[in-house]
Scaffold this motif. Structure first.
Motif, PDB file in Angstrom:
ATOM      1  N   UNK A  58     -11.941   5.190   8.472  1.00 21.44           N
ATOM      2  CA  UNK A  58     -11.573   6.279   9.379  1.00 21.44           C
ATOM      3  C   UNK A  58     -11.018   7.496   8.646  1.00 21.44           C
ATOM      4  N   UNK A  59     -11.054   7.470   7.342  1.00 24.62           N
ATOM      5  CA  UNK A  59     -10.652   8.631   6.558  1.00 24.62           C
ATOM      6  C   UNK A  59     -11.880   9.447   6.171  1.00 24.62           C
ATOM      7  N   UNK A  60     -11.656  10.654   5.674  1.00 26.11           N
ATOM      8  CA  UNK A  60     -12.787  11.505   5.305  1.00 26.11           C
ATOM      9  C   UNK A  60     -13.316  11.159   3.913  1.00 26.11           C
ATOM     10  N   UNK A  61     -14.402  11.818   3.528  1.00 32.64           N
ATOM     11  CA  UNK A  61     -15.072  11.509   2.262  1.00 32.64           C
ATOM     12  C   UNK A  61     -14.183  11.793   1.057  1.00 32.64           C
ATOM     13  N   UNK A  62     -13.358  12.829   1.133  1.00 37.18           N
ATOM     14  CA  UNK A  62     -12.470  13.165   0.018  1.00 37.18           C
ATOM     15  C   UNK A  62     -11.455  12.052  -0.212  1.00 37.18           C
ATOM     16  N   UNK A  63     -10.889  11.546   0.872  1.00 35.22           N
ATOM     17  CA  UNK A  63      -9.921  10.457   0.764  1.00 35.22           C
ATOM     18  C   UNK A  63     -10.592   9.203   0.199  1.00 35.22           C
ATOM     19  N   UNK A  64     -11.785   8.907   0.648  1.00 33.91           N
ATOM     20  CA  UNK A  64     -12.511   7.739   0.136  1.00 33.91           C
ATOM     21  C   UNK A  64     -12.735   7.845  -1.376  1.00 33.91           C
ATOM     22  N   UNK A  65     -12.982   9.064  -1.832  1.00 33.83           N
ATOM     23  CA  UNK A  65     -13.251   9.266  -3.257  1.00 33.83           C
ATOM     24  C   UNK A  65     -12.022   8.979  -4.106  1.00 33.83           C
ATOM     25  N   UNK A  66     -10.834   9.350  -3.603  1.00 38.72           N
ATOM     26  CA  UNK A  66      -9.602   9.215  -4.386  1.00 38.72           C
ATOM     27  C   UNK A  66      -8.852   7.915  -4.111  1.00 38.72           C
ATOM     28  N   UNK A  67      -9.334   7.083  -3.226  1.00 37.30           N
ATOM     29  CA  UNK A  67      -8.610   5.872  -2.842  1.00 37.30           C
ATOM     30  C   UNK A  67      -9.164   4.641  -3.548  1.00 37.30           C
ATOM     31  N   UNK A  72       0.835  -1.199   0.000  1.00 34.70           N
ATOM     32  CA  UNK A  72       0.000   0.000   0.000  1.00 34.70           C
ATOM     33  C   UNK A  72       0.873   1.253   0.000  1.00 34.70           C
ATOM     34  N   UNK A  73       0.456   2.244  -0.771  1.00 39.40           N
ATOM     35  CA  UNK A  73       1.108   3.549  -0.774  1.00 39.40           C
ATOM     36  C   UNK A  73       0.093   4.579  -0.297  1.00 39.40           C
ATOM     37  N   UNK A  74       0.440   5.271   0.789  1.00 40.96           N
ATOM     38  CA  UNK A  74      -0.433   6.296   1.367  1.00 40.96           C
ATOM     39  C   UNK A  74       0.126   7.666   1.013  1.00 40.96           C
TER      40      UNK A  74
END
Length: 214
Positions: A193-202, A162-164
């Motif tokens: 546990x991440x926000x909605x923006x992170x979920x969108x780009x992950x 994984x790359x964060x």
């Protein structure tokens, strides 16, 4: 002077004297306008408004106190460790096979060093990676710092690299993540546990796609 004129003059003087020393007739004085009641009402109104404002402020302070209290509880609450361990042992398999060649000794030793010195720890508020010579380097990030997460599966999907990417542009690489828990479980725990923006780009795991399809 004629007697009649003297009598008239004397009578006039006596009447004037009597009038001068007579008690003055009582005068009716109009009562002053009653402004006390109006002022009292105005003051009461102002006082009521003040009490209302104080009450509103108290309610605001109480609500702020509740929010602050909840934040403090979240901060002060002990962390619960979801996963802790070294990289998956599956990363040793290929280097171990390659040890049959002289060239394969180097990657095999490097992999054994990673198994001994690298540790992943994922509690309820952060990600911690211990690495370096004899495990002397420590890298920690919180979930709200994560901008996006990308991964590739290894070992038939039980393990993953994984790359964060962080919000400041830095990147944290976690290799061979898995073991006591599958990669999908660990990734899903972080993802939630991440926000909605992170979920969108992950990236999303196979498990997530299956649940979304159902």
């Amino acid at each position: 002077m004629a007697p009649s004129s003297t009598s008239v003059l004397l009578t006039a003087c006596l009447l004037q004297a009597a009038t001068a020393f007579a008690p003055a007739a009582p005068r009716t004085i109009a009562a002053p306008r009653s402004w006390t009641a109006g002022r009292t009402v105005a003051l009461a109104k102002r006082k009521g408004d003040l009490f209302q404002e104080m009450s509103d402020l108290d309610e605001g302070v109480e609500s702020s106190a509740v929010v602050s209290s909840e934040k403090e509880k979240a901060i002060l609450a002990p962390e619960e460790t979801f996963f802790e361990g070294p990289p998956s042992w599956t990363e040793v398999v290929i280097p171990a096979i390659s040890i049959l060649t002289v060239i394969g000794i180097v990657p095999f030793v490097a992999t054994l060093s990673r198994q001994a010195w690298v540790k992943y720890k994922i509690p309820s508020r952060r990600i911690s990676v211990t690495s370096g010579f004899n495990g002397q380097d420590l890298t920690e990030i919180t979930f709200d710092e994560i901008y996006s997460m990308k991964f590739v599966y290894r070992a038939f999907g039980e393990v993953g690299d994984m790359v964060i990417e962080l919000r400041d542009g830095a990147k944290l690489e976690i290799r061979s993540l898995g073991g006591a828990k599958s990669f999908d479980e660990i990734y899903g725990y972080i993802f939630e546990r991440t926000d909605s923006e992170c979920k969108e780009y992950s990236d999303t795991t196979r498990t997530m796609k299956e649940l979304k399809g159902n």
